[in-house]
Design an enzyme around this catalytic site. Structure first.
Site, PDB file in Angstrom:
ATOM      1  N   VAL A  76      48.746   1.284  34.267  1.00  0.00           N
ATOM      2  CA  VAL A  76      47.474   0.890  34.893  1.00  0.00           C
ATOM      3  C   VAL A  76      46.356   1.802  34.430  1.00  0.00           C
ATOM      4  CG1 VAL A  76      46.244   0.710  37.091  1.00  0.00           C
ATOM      5  CG2 VAL A  76      48.564  -0.167  36.899  1.00  0.00           C
ATOM      6  N   ALA A  77      46.658   3.112  34.307  1.00  0.00           N
ATOM      7  CA  ALA A  77      45.645   4.077  33.859  1.00  0.00           C
ATOM      8  C   ALA A  77      45.236   3.828  32.416  1.00  0.00           C
ATOM      9  CB  ALA A  77      46.185   5.491  34.002  1.00  0.00           C
TER      10      ALA A  77
ATOM     11  N   ASN B  14      38.774   2.620  38.197  1.00  0.00           N
ATOM     12  CA  ASN B  14      38.568   1.716  37.068  1.00  0.00           C
ATOM     13  C   ASN B  14      37.683   0.514  37.409  1.00  0.00           C
ATOM     14  OD1 ASN B  14      40.145   3.353  35.525  1.00  0.00           O
ATOM     15  ND2 ASN B  14      41.852   1.921  35.277  1.00  0.00           N
TER      16      ASN B  14
ATOM     17  N   ASP C  54      21.634 -29.179   8.126  1.00  0.00           N
ATOM     18  CA  ASP C  54      21.960 -27.768   8.347  1.00  0.00           C
ATOM     19  C   ASP C  54      23.168 -27.584   9.262  1.00  0.00           C
ATOM     20  OD1 ASP C  54      19.740 -26.876   6.845  1.00  0.00           O
ATOM     21  OD2 ASP C  54      18.432 -27.187   8.562  1.00  0.00           O
TER      22      ASP C  54
ATOM     23  N   ASP D 165      33.824   3.226  38.036  1.00  0.00           N
ATOM     24  CA  ASP D 165      33.438   3.151  36.624  1.00  0.00           C
ATOM     25  C   ASP D 165      32.587   1.923  36.300  1.00  0.00           C
ATOM     26  OD1 ASP D 165      34.845   5.401  36.214  1.00  0.00           O
ATOM     27  OD2 ASP D 165      36.506   4.497  35.118  1.00  0.00           O
TER      28      ASP D 165
ATOM     29  N   GLU E 175      40.818  -2.008  33.516  1.00  0.00           N
ATOM     30  CA  GLU E 175      40.876  -3.359  34.089  1.00  0.00           C
ATOM     31  C   GLU E 175      39.537  -4.086  34.071  1.00  0.00           C
ATOM     32  OE1 GLU E 175      44.346  -1.140  35.675  1.00  0.00           O
ATOM     33  OE2 GLU E 175      42.239  -0.694  35.381  1.00  0.00           O
TER      34      GLU E 175
ATOM     35  N   ASP F  81      16.940 -22.046   6.040  1.00  0.00           N
ATOM     36  CA  ASP F  81      16.356 -23.271   5.511  1.00  0.00           C
ATOM     37  C   ASP F  81      14.866 -23.014   5.297  1.00  0.00           C
ATOM     38  OD1 ASP F  81      16.322 -26.059   4.868  1.00  0.00           O
ATOM     39  OD2 ASP F  81      15.361 -26.421   6.791  1.00  0.00           O
TER      40      ASP F  81
ATOM     41  N   ILE G 106      44.942   1.009  30.838  1.00  0.00           N
ATOM     42  CA  ILE G 106      44.179  -0.224  30.616  1.00  0.00           C
ATOM     43  C   ILE G 106      42.931  -0.235  31.493  1.00  0.00           C
ATOM     44  CG2 ILE G 106      44.259  -2.744  30.703  1.00  0.00           C
ATOM     45  CD1 ILE G 106      47.377  -2.384  30.592  1.00  0.00           C
TER      46      ILE G 106
ATOM     47  N   ASP H 180      17.013 -26.441  10.907  1.00  0.00           N
ATOM     48  CA  ASP H 180      16.531 -27.363  11.936  1.00  0.00           C
ATOM     49  C   ASP H 180      17.007 -28.794  11.738  1.00  0.00           C
ATOM     50  OD1 ASP H 180      15.131 -27.944   9.670  1.00  0.00           O
ATOM     51  OD2 ASP H 180      13.133 -27.637  10.519  1.00  0.00           O
TER      52      ASP H 180
END
Length: 889
Positions: free
Chosen positions: A279-280, A705, A615, A709, A284, A326, A282, A611
């Site tokens: 868990v630490a 997390n 294209d 954070d 989340e 173009d 990643i 346009d």
């Protein structure tokens, strides 16, 4: 290839009647055989499919696994928090993606709703979907072409094909032409008319040779359908990062589990600890934060006149180093404009024309009266060339409506593509003036005098050569040149054949579809920023190169190439020459895709602006397709990643600047989150390696997390842009998120945060137990209460030190005092709010029980505060040395 066949061959092959058309029964049978004349639609994804597509990501899989295991182990709160993150991320992505992929639906809307055909010998108006191959289709001015036609009859027919071919002026059509070259570009197939183009002048009759998906528009639709949506650079980097973090998490789990077994710890406890480490490892909140930061960037870019249809396209612009644009309507105004004149030996810009000179005034009156267009400030109708002539007159207060009241039109000879001339007869008091305009060489053949110095003098070879030199000079500047002549007659009742004889030459005008005023500066800024601008157009090579040279895109004719030349190059030859090419003229939709792919094959990040319908495939093939919002067709908008609401090339440069800043902000957020997670890993890893009790619980890590954070990471995502960002070269597409010292900073700050967390853990245990033991934190000699106190201290230092560290992320080398404490008020608010939330968690009894923490006293808070500001102090000192190094270099 119907354009290489004569009319009789086409009629016989399609088994139709050139006079009567098809019978109703034949039309019915062919409709059953060929199907309706409409474009096939790609089956769109359902909301459920789009939702699950958002979950198809390595990092999401890891999070789902972590949620499942946490639930099995009884940590239901952990599972719920992780599941909420996944759900939020999927919903945000779903909302954005559900608006995309509408290109084929837009193509369908381009089909004209009604068509006039001849069936059973009678003219009938039918729905365009009912047109079948072999139908005789009647064309008149102002009507859209319902399908691809081989023309069998034309009378001064002109068709506006800019949306399909990029040609900036209507094309003269001639049914009698038989083209020999099988690779003739669309723009030169003058015996053909194509679906969804517009007849602007004259009339004609054509045989339907292609309907539905068998038309040129249909080919584009197939190309769009076959095109794969490639991942943007950031998507690729995040996908790689997700895999790296996934393997890292599994590796850490395995190592820690083996260490625990070797130490003789209980298997269940070690399994739970290993999950804590996973868990630490990643972050989340990372997928959701990146998505939200991109969404915020989208909202900012709307204010800059750019609508982003796909979120990852925001950052892609920041890494673009090639802009394929173009010409018509993008680099130029898509409006023919008279810019030069020659009369009475005066040659120069139109602004220098002197209306008080009789020759100059007569030149303008000729161009205004010998004209079938209408022009007012409110509306303009007619051929773009003729509208340009009326606008030139209006600049000198010569207006057609007023002039025709004074000088009524008595007679006329319409423009003819063979003669390349048009003539009118207008009444001037008791005389009649014959005004003729047209191609210079054709006009000089019917002139024997010239109007100079207020007198009519013979047209000598010397004067004629001088006129042709001036015309050639304008042509060399890519101007379209028209000549004007007149003569006086006493009576309007003269033979038509005699009107275009013995004329008096007045002068010349040169016109062009001029560049947009602001484009030159934008291209110069792109060049300074290391971005190449490439012009891709359906116009002729000379015209395209002249515009490119004026804009600063190209300097030498060797940098321009024809579409026909492109066909002759092998893939290897094109790749070897592509770096030197700047102008691609007379190109087809297939060429545009080929060009974009060639640039991409050399490792470039390519943007394509356009346009028109032509294209659309290249917009989709590019890393980012940019469509014009005002002049752009629905097809171009549907195939694009971004739409410019003001059709301004300058907006592209602003979008690139915004894209660079957004990428930098996303990078700040990612590095911040990963450095924080590294700190968590360091603290847990060393604690377990040393045989200590775990300094953090899984719910502590998830809280940090996902909550503590997340707010600073989002605030870093909206950090004010670096004013010097456009002085930097485009990022190397292969460059990782950890380049330019970011990876080193991440690891060092992660280690620092991890060590500070462990220090808080040790101090917390000693303060609570009152022991003199250096490390009273082994499981066998620490009480539950002491462990909770120590974990709370570690939890708070981990959280607050990360909040303080977010201030370091504002700039890699500038001090927070140089950047400004309050230039990002959201970040300051996030830091203060994060500290407040941390206090709430450890002081509110209910939350304290959920998080299994201890209510800290003032002395504890003093320790926490001192440890938490260490990352800011250390980074400020490090940045002094970084700035000194930059100065020395």
């Amino acid at each position: 290839m119907w354009f290489v066949k004569n009319k009789d061959e086409v009629i016989n092959e399609l088994q139709t009647n050139a006079l009567q058309g098809l019978t109703s029964e034949e039309a019915k049978q062919r409709l059953a055989k060929y199907g309706e004349n409409k474009l096939a639609a790609k089956k769109s994804k359902s909301l459920i499919q789009l939702f699950f597509a958002q979950l198809n990501d390595a990092m999401i899989y890891i999070l789902l696994g972590a949620a499942l295991i946490s639930g099995i182990l009884g940590e239901i709160s952990d599972s719920i928090i992780i599941a909420l993150v996944i759900l939020i991320n999927a919903i945000v992505g779903l909302i954005q993606e559900s608006k995309a992929e509408k290109a084929l639906e837009a193509l369908k809307k381009l089909s004209t709703p009604k068509a006039i055909v001849k069936r059973d010998g009678e003219l009938k108006e039918i729905a365009s979907e009912e047109v079948v191959p072999g139908d005789l289709v009647i064309i008149d001015a102002g009507r859209y072409i319902p399908c691809d036609l081989r023309l069998i009859e034309t009378a001064n027919l002109q068709i506006e094909e800019s949306a399909l071919t990029g040609e900036s002026v209507p094309v003269d059509k001639n049914s009698d032409l038989i083209l020999e070259a099988s690779n003739t570009p669309l723009g030169d197939q003058k015996n053909m008319a194509f679906m969804s183009t517009l007849a602007t002048y004259g009339r004609g009759v054509g045989i339907a040779v292609g309907t539905g998906m068998d038309t040129e528009i249909g080919k584009i639709a197939k190309m769009l359908e076959e095109g794969d949506s490639e991942q943007t650079p950031l998507q690729k980097k995040l996908a790689e990062l997700g895999k790296i973090l996934g393997f890292a998490a599994l590796g850490i789990c395995a190592v820690m589990f083996l260490v625990g077994v070797f130490q003789g710890r209980p298997l269940f406890e070690m399994f739970f600890t290993a999950i804590s480490l996973a868990v630490a490892a990643i972050p989340e909140g990372l997928p959701a934060i990146v998505t939200i930061v991109l969404a915020m960037g989208v909202q900012r870019m709307i204010k800059e006149h750019a609508i982003v249809r796909k979120l990852p396209a925001v950052e892609t612009l920041g890494s673009v180093n090639i802009i394929c644009s173009d010409k018509t309507g993008t680099l130029t105004q898509n409006k023919m404009t008279v810019v030069k004149f020659y009369a009475d030996n005066a040659f120069g810009e139109l602004s220098s024309l002197n209306i008080n000179e009789p020759e100059h005034k007569l030149l303008l009156e000729n161009l205004v009266l010998c004209n079938d267009a209408t022009y007012t400030e409110e509306s303009k109708t007619g051929d773009p060339t003729e509208i340009a002539l009326l606008e030139a007159g209006a600049k000198f207060n010569i207006f057609k409506a007023e002039l025709e009241k004074q000088h009524q039109r008595i007679n006329e000879i319409p423009f003819d593509s063979d003669r390349k001339l048009m003539t009118t007869v207008n009444k001037y008091d008791n005389e009649y003036y014959v005004f003729t305009k047209g191609a210079t060489d054709n006009l000089l053949k019917i002139c024997n005098n010239v109007y100079v110095n207020g007198e009519i003098v013979p047209l000598t070879e010397e004067i004629k050569n001088d006129i042709m030199n001036k015309a050639n000079s304008m042509s060399d500047d890519a101007l379209r040149v028209l000549g004007a002549a007149f003569k006086k007659i006493s009576s309007p009742h003269v033979a038509i054949d005699s009107l275009e004889t013995d004329l008096v030459f007045i002068g010349l005008i040169g016109m062009i579809d001029p560049p947009r005023l602001e484009v030159k500066d934008s291209i110069a800024l792109c060049k300074k920023s290391g971005i190449k601008t490439i012009m891709i157009t359906g116009d002729h090579k000379n015209t395209a190169f002249a515009i490119a040279k004026e804009l600063g895109i190209a300097e030498d004719p060797s940098q321009a190439i024809f579409g026909a030349e492109l066909d002759k190059l092998s893939e290897e030859e094109l790749y070897s020459r592509i770096d030197n090419l700047r102008v691609f003229a007379r190109v087809s939709p297939e060429h545009k895709v080929k060009i974009v792919k060639a640039f991409k094959a050399k490792g470039n990040i390519v943007s394509m602006t356009g346009d028109g319908v032509n294209d659309a495939p290249s917009l989709k093939a590019a890393d980012i397709g940019v469509a014009m919002g005002i002049t752009g067709t629905d097809v171009a908008k549907g195939a694009s990643d971004m739409i410019l609401t003001d059709d301004n090339f300058k907006t592209i440069v602003s979008a690139i600047e915004e894209g660079r800043n957004i990428y930098n902000n996303i990078k700040k957020s990612i590095i911040f989150l990963l450095s924080c997670n590294t700190g968590e890993i360091i603290s847990l890893f060393f604690a377990i390696l040393l045989g200590w009790a775990s300094p953090l619980k899984p719910i502590h890590i998830l809280w940090v997390n996902l909550v503590t954070d997340t707010l600073p990471a989002l605030s870093l995502g909206v950090d004010p842009g670096d004013p010097n960002v456009m002085e930097e070269k485009p990022r190397n597409p292969k460059q990782t998120l950890f380049a330019e010292g970011a990876g080193v900073s991440l690891i060092l700050n992660g280690i620092l945060i991890g060590l500070l967390t462990l220090a808080a853990f040790v101090i917390g245990a000693r303060v609570y137990t009152g022991t003199t033991s250096l490390f009273p934190i082994f499981p066998e000699n620490i009480s539950e209460e002491a462990l909770t106190h120590a974990q709370t201290m570690a939890f708070v230092v981990l959280s607050v030190s990360q909040l303080v560290h977010s201030l370091n992320m504002r700039h890699s080398s500038k001090s927070i005092f140089q950047v400004g404490w309050f230039t990002n008020k959201y970040l300051i608010a996030s830091v203060l709010f994060g500290i407040f939330l941390q206090d709430v968690v450890i002081t509110v009894p209910f939350l304290r029980d959920v998080f299994k923490v201890f209510d800290l006293n003032p002395k504890d808070w003093l320790f926490v505060g001192l440890l938490s500001i260490v990352p800011l102090i250390v980074n400020e000192i490090a940045k002094i040395f970084i700035r000194m190094k930059k100065t020395n270099n």
